[in-house]
Design an enzyme around this catalytic site. Structure first.
Site, PDB file in Angstrom:
ATOM      1  N   GLU A   1       0.663  -1.166  -0.069  1.00  0.00           N
ATOM      2  CA  GLU A   1      -0.046   0.061   0.113  1.00  0.00           C
ATOM      3  C   GLU A   1       0.860   1.222   0.017  1.00  0.00           C
ATOM      4  OE1 GLU A   1      -3.221   0.386  -0.242  1.00  0.00           O
ATOM      5  OE2 GLU A   1      -3.741  -1.685  -0.355  1.00  0.00           O
TER       6      GLU A   1
ATOM      7  N   GLU B   1       8.326 -22.260   6.985  1.00  0.00           N
ATOM      8  CA  GLU B   1       8.599 -21.451   8.300  1.00  0.00           C
ATOM      9  C   GLU B   1       9.547 -22.029   9.144  1.00  0.00           C
ATOM     10  OE1 GLU B   1       5.581 -21.928  11.986  1.00  0.00           O
ATOM     11  OE2 GLU B   1       4.458 -21.291   9.967  1.00  0.00           O
TER      12      GLU B   1
END
Length: 301
Positions: free
Chosen positions: A85, A116
């Site tokens: 954004e 992960e």
């Protein structure tokens, strides 16, 4: 690797929701909403650490450094969301704020098994970005123990970069490894271990503050207006005009003319109108004052 979840706040059971599966829908949602109300208060307790991180990020930006978020699963996706954004909102280059997720881009939509759990992958992903001492790393993990994130944090510290973390377990490997540990205590989740809920909400609130604060500190906001917004669609073209009108109290025709003369650069148009100068003069003065509108206007007046 054996993992002990018993001492993690984010993995403990919430007594308030022990019977949630028996409640009518509205009562169930009220319970979730009541728990969500606690999140902003938990984040409030960490504001000094958030402020410290904002100042480090802003300083990095001024020195040509970057902000890198890194996480797995929900945490990684939230970092990518916040990073994505920044270019349309603040006119930044895509590489200035970057989100990394364990497993790469495919993990944005689908879980990548075991990604992960590999510390070296975290370090490798930073190396691929040529991460260096001018940059800031923010590790994100509700548990505070994700190996992928810890590996990245260890690497970032080894090159002399500032390392912050966002974790909802205050006594965790990540909070111990970070230079700045942001650790809101949101308490147990409504659904045990579902850290995309309160923990994820807390992470989102903090990420909002980090980039918004850093952008304000580097001149990307004038008053409360996003004056570096890029007009990448019809809505944002109109927003630019409205921002110029709001900042200068000019009429619509004046705003459109100024924007046309400066190739749609909102901040330049504002300075042109407020200072009564042309586009080139406005750009030169803005550069001299590092993109901040207030000192630019003061210099003319």
């Amino acid at each position: 690797m054996k993992i002990n979840l018993n001492n993690m706040v984010t993995e403990s059971r919430n007594p308030a929701s022990a019977n949630i599966d028996t409640l009518p829908t509205l009562e169930m949602l009220k319970l979730i909403n009541d728990e969500d109300k606690k999140v902003a208060l938990a984040v409030e307790q960490t504001l000094p650490k958030i402020a410290e991180t904002v100042d480090k990020i802003a300083e990095a930006f001024r020195q040509g450094g970057r902000l890198i978020y890194i996480g797995a699963g929900t945490s990684g996706r939230l970092g990518i969301l916040d990073a994505s954004e920044c270019p349309p909102t603040y006119g930044t280059k895509p590489e200035q704020v970057v989100g990394l997720i364990a497993g790469g881009h495919q993990a944005i939509l689908h879980a990548v098994e075991n990604a992960e759990d590999n510390q070296q992958l975290g370090a490798n992903d930073l190396q691929a970005l040529h991460f260096n001492s001018k940059d800031v790393l923010v590790g994100i993990a509700a548990s505070g123990r994700t190996p992928y994130v810890l590996g990245a944090m260890t690497y970032a510290k080894s090159v002399g970069a500032t390392v912050a973390c966002i974790s909802c377990n205050p006594e965790s490997p990540m909070t111990q490894a970070a230079d700045i540990a942001i650790a809101p205590i949101v308490g147990p989740e409504i659904v045990t271990g579902s850290s995309r809920m309160k923990a994820g909400t807390a992470q989102k609130l903090i990420l909002n503050m980090l980039t918004t604060g850093a952008m304000i500190r580097t001149g990307k906001v004038y008053s409360n207006l996003m004056v570096d917004v890029e007009a990448t669609n019809a809505k944002l073209v109109e927003r630019q005009k409205n921002i110029v009108i709001a900042a200068t109290e000019c009429n619509r025709e004046q705003a459109e003319q100024a924007l046309a003369e400066c190739d749609g650069h909102c901040k330049t148009a504002i300075v042109m109108i407020l200072a009564g100068i042309n586009a080139q003069q406005a750009k030169t003065l803005l550069k001299k004052h590092h993109g901040f509108i207030r000192p630019t206007i003061s210099a003319v007046r």
